[in-house]
Design an enzyme around this catalytic site. Structure first.
Site, PDB file in Angstrom:
ATOM      1  N   SER A  14      40.355   3.013 -38.175  1.00  0.00           N
ATOM      2  CA  SER A  14      41.032   3.263 -37.448  1.00  0.00           C
ATOM      3  C   SER A  14      39.797   3.556 -35.715  1.00  0.00           C
ATOM      4  O   SER A  14      39.272   1.912 -35.745  1.00  0.00           O
ATOM      5  CB  SER A  14      39.796   5.235 -38.066  1.00  0.00           C
ATOM      6  OG  SER A  14      38.516   4.876 -38.248  1.00  0.00           O
ATOM      7  N   ASP A 187      27.096   6.808 -31.146  1.00  0.00           N
ATOM      8  CA  ASP A 187      26.592   8.243 -30.728  1.00  0.00           C
ATOM      9  C   ASP A 187      26.817   8.729 -32.250  1.00  0.00           C
ATOM     10  O   ASP A 187      26.726   9.966 -32.455  1.00  0.00           O
ATOM     11  CB  ASP A 187      28.170   8.637 -30.188  1.00  0.00           C
ATOM     12  CG  ASP A 187      28.973   7.786 -31.489  1.00  0.00           C
ATOM     13  OD1 ASP A 187      29.223   7.255 -32.467  1.00  0.00           O
ATOM     14  OD2 ASP A 187      30.352   8.427 -30.802  1.00  0.00           O
ATOM     15  N   HIS A 190      30.127   6.102 -33.940  1.00  0.00           N
ATOM     16  CA  HIS A 190      30.555   4.523 -33.422  1.00  0.00           C
ATOM     17  C   HIS A 190      29.490   3.334 -33.444  1.00  0.00           C
ATOM     18  O   HIS A 190      28.165   3.338 -32.592  1.00  0.00           O
ATOM     19  CB  HIS A 190      31.465   4.351 -32.325  1.00  0.00           C
ATOM     20  CG  HIS A 190      32.705   5.295 -32.629  1.00  0.00           C
ATOM     21  ND1 HIS A 190      32.114   6.496 -32.082  1.00  0.00           N
ATOM     22  CD2 HIS A 190      34.155   5.421 -33.527  1.00  0.00           C
ATOM     23  CE1 HIS A 190      33.351   7.626 -32.485  1.00  0.00           C
ATOM     24  NE2 HIS A 190      34.296   6.415 -33.421  1.00  0.00           N
TER      25      HIS A 190
END
Length: 260
Positions: A14, A187, A190
């Site tokens: 992902s 954030d 990530h």
């Protein structure tokens, strides 16, 4: 296709994978280190879960491909672990289904070739406060927590032990750094460059320690066009210098000390 043929390392997952070439990412580190030894191929899909990955698995990794990857690094789990949406939408996948999806992914990859090796990355921790700060305006209520990430990480690692698949415990590895919450993310989810260094170090450690018939550690792979040449740079002693083997310098540039 561009020659000469090299081993292929595929990164499949992902957003942790899709963004792995950003912010001094772990994918970029691997690509730099293996730049004359293997091709690092990116198959990252932000927002995806294991259920969606399973639907495209045979398209991404066809069994009849002429060349099969030497290594596949797989990451799914963080999105799967998110709390379910009351409307039934979103990336949440129940734990039992997640495990079976990952089992099917592993089984398919194992069937590609006797020489295809696999590394699973488990769900890393998150900085919940940073998520609220950066993403609350997008995703609303906090639906990704360390408690849930730990449950899915443990399940992934248990599956890897059961199937004898190499794994990186990102949930534990990231937290070994004392200031991980403030340095390892951009954030809250990530990876920053500091977080990515940890991921790359852990992957390199697996590649170094794996008892595979054909080692994929970077020092074991041939350097493409690495022979001496009269066209090499000339040193102060008047002799040519073969600079094709500069992996240690690359690791030092990235601030990685235990990758060889």
């Amino acid at each position: 296709m561009v020659g000469p043929s090299r081993p292929q390392f595929v990164l499949f997952g992902s957003s942790i994978v899709q963004y792995s070439f950003s912010n001094g990412g772990w994918g970029a580190i691997l690509a730099d280190l293996y730049s004359r030894k293997a091709d690092i191929l990116l198959r990252g899909y932000a927002g995806w879960n294991s259920r969606r990955a399973l639907k495209v698995l045979e398209q991404v990794f066809p069994k009849d491909a002429t060349i099969q990857p030497s290594l596949v690094i797989v990451y799914f789990g963080g999105n799967d672990s998110m709390r379910p949406n009351p409307l039934g939408l979103g990336p949440h996948v129940p734990l039992s289904e997640y495990v079976e999806n990952m089992r099917k992914i592993a089984t398919h990859l194992q069937s590609l070739s006797e020489k295809t090796r696999i590394i699973f990355l488990s769900a890393p921790p998150v900085n919940e406060e940073q998520i609220r700060e950066h993403l609350s305006g997008i995703i609303g209520e906090l639906n990704r927590t360390n408690k849930l990430c730990k449950i899915y990480s443990d399940a992934c690692l248990e599956l890897c032990r059961e199937m004898d698949i190499k794994a990186v415990d990102l949930f534990t590895s990231i937290q070994k750094r004392k200031d991980w919450e403030t340095t390892c993310f951009t954030d809250g989810v990530h990876f920053s460059s500091e977080g990515s260094k940890i991921v790359a170090e852990e992957i390199l450690k697996v590649l170094k320690e794996a008892n595979w018939e054909s080692s994929l550690q970077w020092t074991s792979l041939a350097t493409e066009f690495g022979e001496d040449s009269p066209y090499d740079p000339v040193g102060i002693d008047g002799k040519t210098m073969n600079v094709s083997e500069d992996g240690v310098a690359r690791l030092m540039q990235w601030g990685i000390s235990n990758g060889y």
